[in-house]
Enzyme design. Structure first.
Site, short mmCIF file in Angstrom:
data_model
loop_
_atom_site.label_atom_id
_atom_site.label_comp_id
_atom_site.label_asym_id
_atom_site.label_seq_id
_atom_site.Cartn_x
_atom_site.Cartn_y
_atom_site.Cartn_z
N HIS A 139 1.66 4.23 -3.00
CA HIS A 139 1.64 5.78 -2.79
C HIS A 139 2.82 6.53 -3.39
O HIS A 139 2.97 7.28 -4.16
CB HIS A 139 1.57 6.11 -1.32
CG HIS A 139 0.34 5.87 -0.87
ND1 HIS A 139 -1.03 6.44 -1.45
CD2 HIS A 139 -0.25 5.73 0.25
CE1 HIS A 139 -2.11 6.07 -0.72
NE2 HIS A 139 -1.61 5.55 0.36
N CYS A 187 -9.02 -3.90 -2.96
CA CYS A 187 -7.74 -3.59 -3.44
C CYS A 187 -6.76 -3.05 -2.51
O CYS A 187 -7.16 -2.68 -1.28
CB CYS A 187 -8.13 -2.24 -4.27
SG CYS A 187 -6.58 -1.58 -5.04
N HIS A 224 -5.39 6.65 -2.82
CA HIS A 224 -6.63 5.52 -2.19
C HIS A 224 -7.67 4.93 -3.46
O HIS A 224 -8.05 5.74 -4.17
CB HIS A 224 -7.28 6.15 -1.18
CG HIS A 224 -6.37 6.15 0.13
ND1 HIS A 224 -6.30 7.23 1.27
CD2 HIS A 224 -5.40 5.30 0.42
CE1 HIS A 224 -5.25 6.97 2.04
NE2 HIS A 224 -4.56 5.80 1.52
N CYS A 225 -7.92 3.84 -3.20
CA CYS A 225 -8.78 3.22 -4.22
C CYS A 225 -10.08 2.95 -3.75
O CYS A 225 -10.25 2.58 -2.32
CB CYS A 225 -8.14 1.87 -4.65
SG CYS A 225 -9.03 1.11 -5.96
N HIS A 247 0.81 -1.24 0.01
CA HIS A 247 0.09 0.05 0.11
C HIS A 247 0.98 1.34 -0.21
O HIS A 247 0.60 1.96 -0.72
CB HIS A 247 -1.07 -0.18 1.16
CG HIS A 247 -1.82 1.22 1.32
ND1 HIS A 247 -3.08 1.24 1.12
CD2 HIS A 247 -1.71 2.44 1.83
CE1 HIS A 247 -3.71 2.23 1.17
NE2 HIS A 247 -2.64 3.00 1.68
N GLU A 248 1.84 1.19 0.81
CA GLU A 248 2.45 2.48 1.08
C GLU A 248 3.60 2.77 -0.14
O GLU A 248 3.78 3.59 -0.67
CB GLU A 248 3.55 2.40 2.29
CG GLU A 248 2.42 2.47 3.65
CD GLU A 248 1.40 3.52 3.78
OE1 GLU A 248 1.84 4.74 3.09
OE2 GLU A 248 0.39 3.61 4.48
N CYS A 284 -5.86 -3.82 -7.69
CA CYS A 284 -6.90 -3.87 -8.38
C CYS A 284 -6.53 -3.79 -9.98
O CYS A 284 -5.40 -3.10 -10.03
CB CYS A 284 -8.21 -3.33 -8.14
SG CYS A 284 -8.13 -1.64 -8.67
ZN LIG Z 1 -2.67 5.02 2.07
ZN LIG Z 2 -7.41 -0.37 -6.63
#
Ligand SMILES: [Zn+2]
Ligand SMILES: [Zn+2]
Length: 187
Positions: A143, A155, A149-150, A139-140, A174
Site C-alpha cells: 500500500h 496475491c 487491493h488485488c 501487504h501494508e 501476483c
Molecule cells: Zn490492504
Molecule cells: Zn496482485
C-alpha cells in the site's frame, strides 16, 4: 532508485515478540529496501490507549498518538512500521490486522490475531504465525508503495476479512502487482 529506509518500532508488550518475528519482518522489508536500510527499535513503556468498550486499540489513534508520545522520530523518506500486540480496529471494521497511512508512510500492524487460531482462543504454531506476519507486512508495504487491493485471492495484496484468507494467500505479489511495483523498488 530507492528513496526509502524502513524502521520497525515495537510498542509496549509487542517488544517481547521481537525475537520471534524479527527474521520475517526483515525479510519482508528487504523486498523493498536494502537490508542495511532496515532498523529495529523498541519502546517497552509505550502506553497505548485501549478503547475499553471493545478492548481494542483504535489504529487511527495510534497514528496520532505516536506524534505526541513516541521518542522515536520518523526521518525524511522513511517508512515506519509500528508493531503492537493489542487487538486493533478502525472505524467501520470489527478488527484489522494492519493498516497503512500512505501519506504519512506509516504502518501499524497488530500481532494479536496473527498469532491466534480462527476463534481467537489458541495460539497457532510459530511457523504459521511468522508466515502471517511476513504476508501482512508485505501487504501494508505494498500500500505504501502505491498498490491497492488485488482481486487475485492468492496475491498478498488481496484484502483479508479473516485469518483464513490471510492463510490462503501466498506470501508474494501476483504478476500484475509486481508490474505496478517495478520501477519503484530494487529487487
Ligand atoms: Zn490492504
Ligand atoms: Zn496482485
Amino acid at each position: 532508485m530507492n528513496l526509502y529506509s524502513i524502521k520497525f518500532v515495537f510498542l509496549g508488550h509487542a517488544v517481547y515478540g521481537l525475537d520471534e518475528i524479527k527474521e520475517d519482518a526483515l525479510a519482508s522489508a528487504a523486498f523493498f529496501v536494502n537490508e542495511d536500510k532496515i532498523k529495529f527499535y523498541t519502546v517497552p513503556d509505550a502506553n497505548l490507549p485501549i478503547d475499553s468498550s471493545r478492548n481494542q486499540v483504535n489504529a487511527e489513534i495510534i497514528f496520532d498518538y505516536i506524534d505526541r508520545f513516541s521518542t522515536i522520530s520518523q526521518e525524511p523518506n522513511e517508512i515506519v512500521i509500528y508493531i503492537v500486540d493489542q487487538d486493533m480496529y478502525i472505524r467501520g471494521m470489527n478488527f484489522i490486522f494492519g493498516v497503512a497511512n500512505t501519506k504519512k508512510k506509516r504502518i501499524v500492524l497488530s500481532l494479536y490475531r496473527l498469532k491466534r487460531g480462527y476463534y481467537g482462543e489458541n495460539m497457532v504454531d510459530v511457523q504459521k504465525y511468522r508466515e502471517r506476519v511476513f504476508k501482512e507486512i508485505m501487504h501494508e508495504l505494498g500500500h505504501v508503495y502505491g498498490l491497492g487491493h488485488c482481486k487475485d485471492k492468492n496475491c498478498v495484496m488481496s484484502f483479508s476479512k479473516s485469518i483464513l484468507e490471510v492463510d490462503h494467500k501466498l506470501p508474494m505479489f501476483c504478476r500484475d502487482c509486481l508490474d505496478k511495483l517495478s520501477g519503484q523498488i530494487e529487487i
